[in-house]
Design a protein around this motif. Structure first.
Motif, PDB file in Angstrom:
ATOM      1  N   SER A 214      31.614  11.908  17.957  1.00 48.16           N
ATOM      2  CA  SER A 214      31.238  10.952  16.916  1.00 48.16           C
ATOM      3  C   SER A 214      32.303   9.871  16.782  1.00 48.16           C
ATOM      4  O   SER A 214      33.476  10.180  16.522  1.00 48.16           O
ATOM      5  CB  SER A 214      31.059  11.654  15.568  1.00 48.16           C
ATOM      6  N   PRO A 215      31.935   8.614  16.920  1.00 51.68           N
ATOM      7  CA  PRO A 215      32.905   7.542  16.686  1.00 51.68           C
ATOM      8  C   PRO A 215      33.242   7.367  15.208  1.00 51.68           C
ATOM      9  O   PRO A 215      34.275   6.794  14.864  1.00 51.68           O
ATOM     10  CB  PRO A 215      32.200   6.294  17.246  1.00 51.68           C
ATOM     11  N   ARG A 216      32.371   7.871  14.352  1.00 50.48           N
ATOM     12  CA  ARG A 216      32.608   7.773  12.906  1.00 50.48           C
ATOM     13  C   ARG A 216      33.341   9.038  12.453  1.00 50.48           C
ATOM     14  O   ARG A 216      32.795  10.142  12.492  1.00 50.48           O
ATOM     15  CB  ARG A 216      31.291   7.618  12.143  1.00 50.48           C
ATOM     16  N   ILE A 217      34.586   8.882  12.020  1.00 57.70           N
ATOM     17  CA  ILE A 217      35.427  10.029  11.686  1.00 57.70           C
ATOM     18  C   ILE A 217      35.987   9.854  10.274  1.00 57.70           C
ATOM     19  O   ILE A 217      36.570   8.814   9.947  1.00 57.70           O
ATOM     20  CB  ILE A 217      36.588  10.170  12.691  1.00 57.70           C
ATOM     21  N   TRP A 218      35.778  10.874   9.467  1.00 54.82           N
ATOM     22  CA  TRP A 218      36.396  10.934   8.139  1.00 54.82           C
ATOM     23  C   TRP A 218      37.461  12.016   8.169  1.00 54.82           C
ATOM     24  O   TRP A 218      37.179  13.171   8.532  1.00 54.82           O
ATOM     25  CB  TRP A 218      35.360  11.263   7.056  1.00 54.82           C
ATOM     26  N   ARG A 219      38.681  11.669   7.766  1.00 57.67           N
ATOM     27  CA  ARG A 219      39.777  12.628   7.761  1.00 57.67           C
ATOM     28  C   ARG A 219      40.046  13.097   6.325  1.00 57.67           C
ATOM     29  O   ARG A 219      40.094  12.286   5.402  1.00 57.67           O
ATOM     30  CB  ARG A 219      41.042  12.018   8.343  1.00 57.67           C
ATOM     31  N   VAL A 220      40.227  14.391   6.162  1.00 55.29           N
ATOM     32  CA  VAL A 220      40.560  14.962   4.851  1.00 55.29           C
ATOM     33  C   VAL A 220      41.804  15.834   5.005  1.00 55.29           C
ATOM     34  O   VAL A 220      42.090  16.343   6.091  1.00 55.29           O
ATOM     35  CB  VAL A 220      39.390  15.788   4.266  1.00 55.29           C
ATOM     36  N   GLY A 221      42.520  16.013   3.909  1.00 55.71           N
ATOM     37  CA  GLY A 221      43.801  16.702   3.974  1.00 55.71           C
ATOM     38  C   GLY A 221      43.751  18.188   3.697  1.00 55.71           C
ATOM     39  O   GLY A 221      44.745  18.881   3.918  1.00 55.71           O
ATOM     40  N   ASP A 222      42.619  18.709   3.197  1.00 55.19           N
ATOM     41  CA  ASP A 222      42.560  20.148   2.931  1.00 55.19           C
ATOM     42  C   ASP A 222      41.189  20.678   3.297  1.00 55.19           C
ATOM     43  O   ASP A 222      40.182  19.956   3.270  1.00 55.19           O
ATOM     44  CB  ASP A 222      42.897  20.469   1.472  1.00 55.19           C
ATOM     45  N   ILE A 223      41.167  21.950   3.624  1.00 56.88           N
ATOM     46  CA  ILE A 223      39.968  22.561   4.184  1.00 56.88           C
ATOM     47  C   ILE A 223      38.850  22.734   3.155  1.00 56.88           C
ATOM     48  O   ILE A 223      37.666  22.689   3.489  1.00 56.88           O
ATOM     49  CB  ILE A 223      40.320  23.911   4.845  1.00 56.88           C
ATOM     50  N   HIS A 224      39.214  22.894   1.891  1.00 49.83           N
ATOM     51  CA  HIS A 224      38.184  23.096   0.874  1.00 49.83           C
ATOM     52  C   HIS A 224      37.433  21.792   0.566  1.00 49.83           C
ATOM     53  O   HIS A 224      36.236  21.812   0.279  1.00 49.83           O
ATOM     54  CB  HIS A 224      38.803  23.688  -0.385  1.00 49.83           C
ATOM     55  N   THR A 225      38.141  20.656   0.655  1.00 53.27           N
ATOM     56  CA  THR A 225      37.452  19.377   0.530  1.00 53.27           C
ATOM     57  C   THR A 225      36.477  19.187   1.685  1.00 53.27           C
ATOM     58  O   THR A 225      35.335  18.746   1.498  1.00 53.27           O
ATOM     59  CB  THR A 225      38.464  18.220   0.505  1.00 53.27           C
ATOM     60  N   LYS A 226      36.914  19.542   2.875  1.00 48.85           N
ATOM     61  CA  LYS A 226      36.038  19.454   4.045  1.00 48.85           C
ATOM     62  C   LYS A 226      34.801  20.335   3.863  1.00 48.85           C
ATOM     63  O   LYS A 226      33.673  19.909   4.137  1.00 48.85           O
ATOM     64  CB  LYS A 226      36.807  19.868   5.296  1.00 48.85           C
ATOM     65  N   LEU A 227      35.009  21.552   3.379  1.00 51.88           N
ATOM     66  CA  LEU A 227      33.897  22.469   3.157  1.00 51.88           C
ATOM     67  C   LEU A 227      32.886  21.870   2.186  1.00 51.88           C
ATOM     68  O   LEU A 227      31.663  21.907   2.433  1.00 51.88           O
ATOM     69  CB  LEU A 227      34.421  23.804   2.636  1.00 51.88           C
ATOM     70  N   GLU A 228      33.345  21.318   1.078  1.00 48.59           N
ATOM     71  CA  GLU A 228      32.429  20.748   0.087  1.00 48.59           C
ATOM     72  C   GLU A 228      31.687  19.529   0.636  1.00 48.59           C
ATOM     73  O   GLU A 228      30.505  19.317   0.320  1.00 48.59           O
ATOM     74  CB  GLU A 228      33.204  20.376  -1.183  1.00 48.59           C
ATOM     75  N   MET A 229      32.352  18.748   1.450  1.00 41.97           N
ATOM     76  CA  MET A 229      31.696  17.574   2.030  1.00 41.97           C
ATOM     77  C   MET A 229      30.584  17.993   2.995  1.00 41.97           C
ATOM     78  O   MET A 229      29.505  17.387   3.026  1.00 41.97           O
ATOM     79  CB  MET A 229      32.728  16.699   2.736  1.00 41.97           C
ATOM     80  N   LEU A 230      30.850  19.037   3.786  1.00 44.09           N
ATOM     81  CA  LEU A 230      29.816  19.513   4.704  1.00 44.09           C
ATOM     82  C   LEU A 230      28.662  20.147   3.936  1.00 44.09           C
ATOM     83  O   LEU A 230      27.501  19.974   4.303  1.00 44.09           O
ATOM     84  CB  LEU A 230      30.413  20.506   5.693  1.00 44.09           C
ATOM     85  N   ARG A 231      28.968  20.893   2.888  1.00 49.77           N
ATOM     86  CA  ARG A 231      27.899  21.459   2.063  1.00 49.77           C
ATOM     87  C   ARG A 231      27.013  20.369   1.472  1.00 49.77           C
ATOM     88  O   ARG A 231      25.807  20.545   1.300  1.00 49.77           O
ATOM     89  CB  ARG A 231      28.503  22.283   0.921  1.00 49.77           C
ATOM     90  N   ALA A 232      27.631  19.223   1.148  1.00 45.40           N
ATOM     91  CA  ALA A 232      26.889  18.120   0.535  1.00 45.40           C
ATOM     92  C   ALA A 232      26.113  17.296   1.552  1.00 45.40           C
ATOM     93  O   ALA A 232      25.421  16.340   1.175  1.00 45.40           O
ATOM     94  CB  ALA A 232      27.846  17.222  -0.241  1.00 45.40           C
ATOM     95  N   GLY A 233      26.226  17.634   2.839  1.00 46.81           N
ATOM     96  CA  GLY A 233      25.485  16.916   3.865  1.00 46.81           C
ATOM     97  C   GLY A 233      26.094  15.589   4.263  1.00 46.81           C
ATOM     98  O   GLY A 233      25.409  14.730   4.835  1.00 46.81           O
ATOM     99  N   LEU A 234      27.402  15.410   3.982  1.00 48.65           N
ATOM    100  CA  LEU A 234      28.044  14.129   4.280  1.00 48.65           C
ATOM    101  C   LEU A 234      28.469  13.996   5.738  1.00 48.65           C
ATOM    102  O   LEU A 234      28.854  12.909   6.169  1.00 48.65           O
ATOM    103  CB  LEU A 234      29.265  13.940   3.370  1.00 48.65           C
ATOM    104  N   GLY A 235      28.437  15.063   6.488  1.00 49.40           N
ATOM    105  CA  GLY A 235      28.842  14.993   7.881  1.00 49.40           C
ATOM    106  C   GLY A 235      28.760  16.360   8.530  1.00 49.40           C
ATOM    107  O   GLY A 235      28.185  17.303   7.967  1.00 49.40           O
ATOM    108  N   TRP A 236      29.362  16.478   9.705  1.00 50.12           N
ATOM    109  CA  TRP A 236      29.413  17.745  10.418  1.00 50.12           C
ATOM    110  C   TRP A 236      30.865  18.017  10.798  1.00 50.12           C
ATOM    111  O   TRP A 236      31.716  17.125  10.789  1.00 50.12           O
ATOM    112  CB  TRP A 236      28.526  17.704  11.673  1.00 50.12           C
ATOM    113  N   GLY A 237      31.163  19.258  11.116  1.00 54.67           N
ATOM    114  CA  GLY A 237      32.528  19.586  11.506  1.00 54.67           C
ATOM    115  C   GLY A 237      32.701  21.072  11.745  1.00 54.67           C
ATOM    116  O   GLY A 237      31.785  21.872  11.499  1.00 54.67           O
ATOM    117  N   ASN A 238      33.863  21.415  12.216  1.00 55.31           N
ATOM    118  CA  ASN A 238      34.198  22.814  12.495  1.00 55.31           C
ATOM    119  C   ASN A 238      34.827  23.473  11.276  1.00 55.31           C
ATOM    120  O   ASN A 238      35.674  22.870  10.588  1.00 55.31           O
ATOM    121  CB  ASN A 238      35.212  22.907  13.642  1.00 55.31           C
ATOM    122  N   LEU A 239      34.447  24.716  11.028  1.00 51.50           N
ATOM    123  CA  LEU A 239      35.071  25.510   9.980  1.00 51.50           C
ATOM    124  C   LEU A 239      35.234  26.937  10.484  1.00 51.50           C
ATOM    125  O   LEU A 239      34.414  27.417  11.269  1.00 51.50           O
ATOM    126  CB  LEU A 239      34.214  25.510   8.704  1.00 51.50           C
TER     127      LEU A 239
END
Length: 303
Positions: A214-239
């Motif tokens: 994906s050329p579109r990349i959002w960076r976050v500093g903690d894993i729980h923020t990433k988890l909530e963003m994926l739950r909200a359907g804002l993107g995809w990623g590894n967990l």
């Protein structure tokens, strides 16, 4: 000014309370009852408050005595802790140890580790920090942490390593995300417009996880923020699987299969790291051994 209150008086005071009478405390402490009575009278005089109500056949604590009892137990606990600490130091035991973990480290393993540690080393303080990738190595290099657990992408030169059992990471999305509607392997062209949510340290400009789709990349500093963003359907990623096991069961997250990656992308190695000049004490050596055992057990249970 010399404090006339002694530990012997405080221990006798607690013994009288626990045994129920002066005579019972005297038997427990292998002393005559008159010695216990005198000790209690002296303690009352030195504190300036009545500890015992002697109007009944068996002396009972006054309200002031109840308040003094709590403080007395805390004082004795601190003294006992001081003695354990001093004894441990004479045997080479550390006063404190510090551990820095990558945010991907399984929390259930950490909790088990801490529970075992407090039983094994009750007088040793444990400091725990969580960081992303190379920030873990930085903590170990500057001496903030004695031991670290890091992924290979966060490893820097100059550190000794010891392999732990790998953890499983899964690419996931919310069931409402467009990628979730594609069955089977997902070709790379479908990721062009999808936001890839990745973990990245504050001082790390590199892309975390497996990037490139994906050329579109959002960076976050903690894993729980990433988890909530994926739950909200804002993107995809590894967990890590251990973090999202309940989400997968409930269906709040679903696993996707990028065809460009293959199955080998599902495992992520963890490494214990430490400085080459580190001299380990008993508690630090114990942490190394337990980290290895508990991570191996977690991997076995997962299988």
């Amino acid at each position: 000014m010399f404090d006339p209150i002694t530990l012997d008086q405080l221990r006798a005071f607690v013994s009288v309370v626990e045994e129920g009478s002066f005579s019972a405390a005297a038997r427990k402490l292998h002393r005559v009852q008159s010695a216990i009575s005198t000790s209690m009278a002296n303690l009352e005089a030195q504190l300036g408050v009545p500890l015992w109500d002697r109007s009944t056949k068996v002396a009972t604590l006054t309200e002031q005595g109840q308040a003094v009892l709590g403080s007395t137990r805390r004082v004795l606990a601190e003294v006992d802790g001081l003695r354990r600490l001093a004894t441990g130091m004479t045997m080479g035991l550390e006063a404190s140890v510090s551990l820095c973990l990558d945010v991907l480290f399984p929390q259930n393993v950490l909790i088990n580790l801490c529970a075992k540690f407090t039983q094994e080393f009750p007088a040793v303080d444990l400091r725990i920090d969580s960081q992303v990738r190379s920030a873990v190595s930085a903590r170990v290099l500057d001496g903030t942490a004695t031991l670290g657990v890091v992924t290979p992408k966060g490893l820097v030169r100059g550190l000794e390593t010891q392999a732990l059992s790998p953890i499983r990471v899964l690419p996931v999305v919310s069931p409402s995300h467009p990628l979730a509607a594609i069955e089977g392997g997902i070709a790379s062209r479908h990721f062009v417009d999808a936001i890839h949510v990745v973990l990245s340290g504050c001082d790390d400009d590199a892309v975390s996880d497996q990037a490139g789709l994906s050329p579109r990349i959002w960076r976050v500093g903690d894993i729980h923020t990433k988890l909530e963003m994926l739950r909200a359907g804002l993107g995809w990623g590894n967990l890590p699987e251990h973090l999202i096991r309940e989400d997968l069961r409930k269906g709040t997250l679903v696993v996707i299969r990028p065809t460009a990656w293959g199955d080998h992308e599902n495992s992520l190695n963890l490494l214990i790291i430490y400085r080459r000049d580190t001299v380990f004490g008993p508690a630090q050596r114990w942490l190394q051994e337990q980290l290895t055992q508990l991570c191996a057990r977690e991997a076995h249970l997962r299988r």
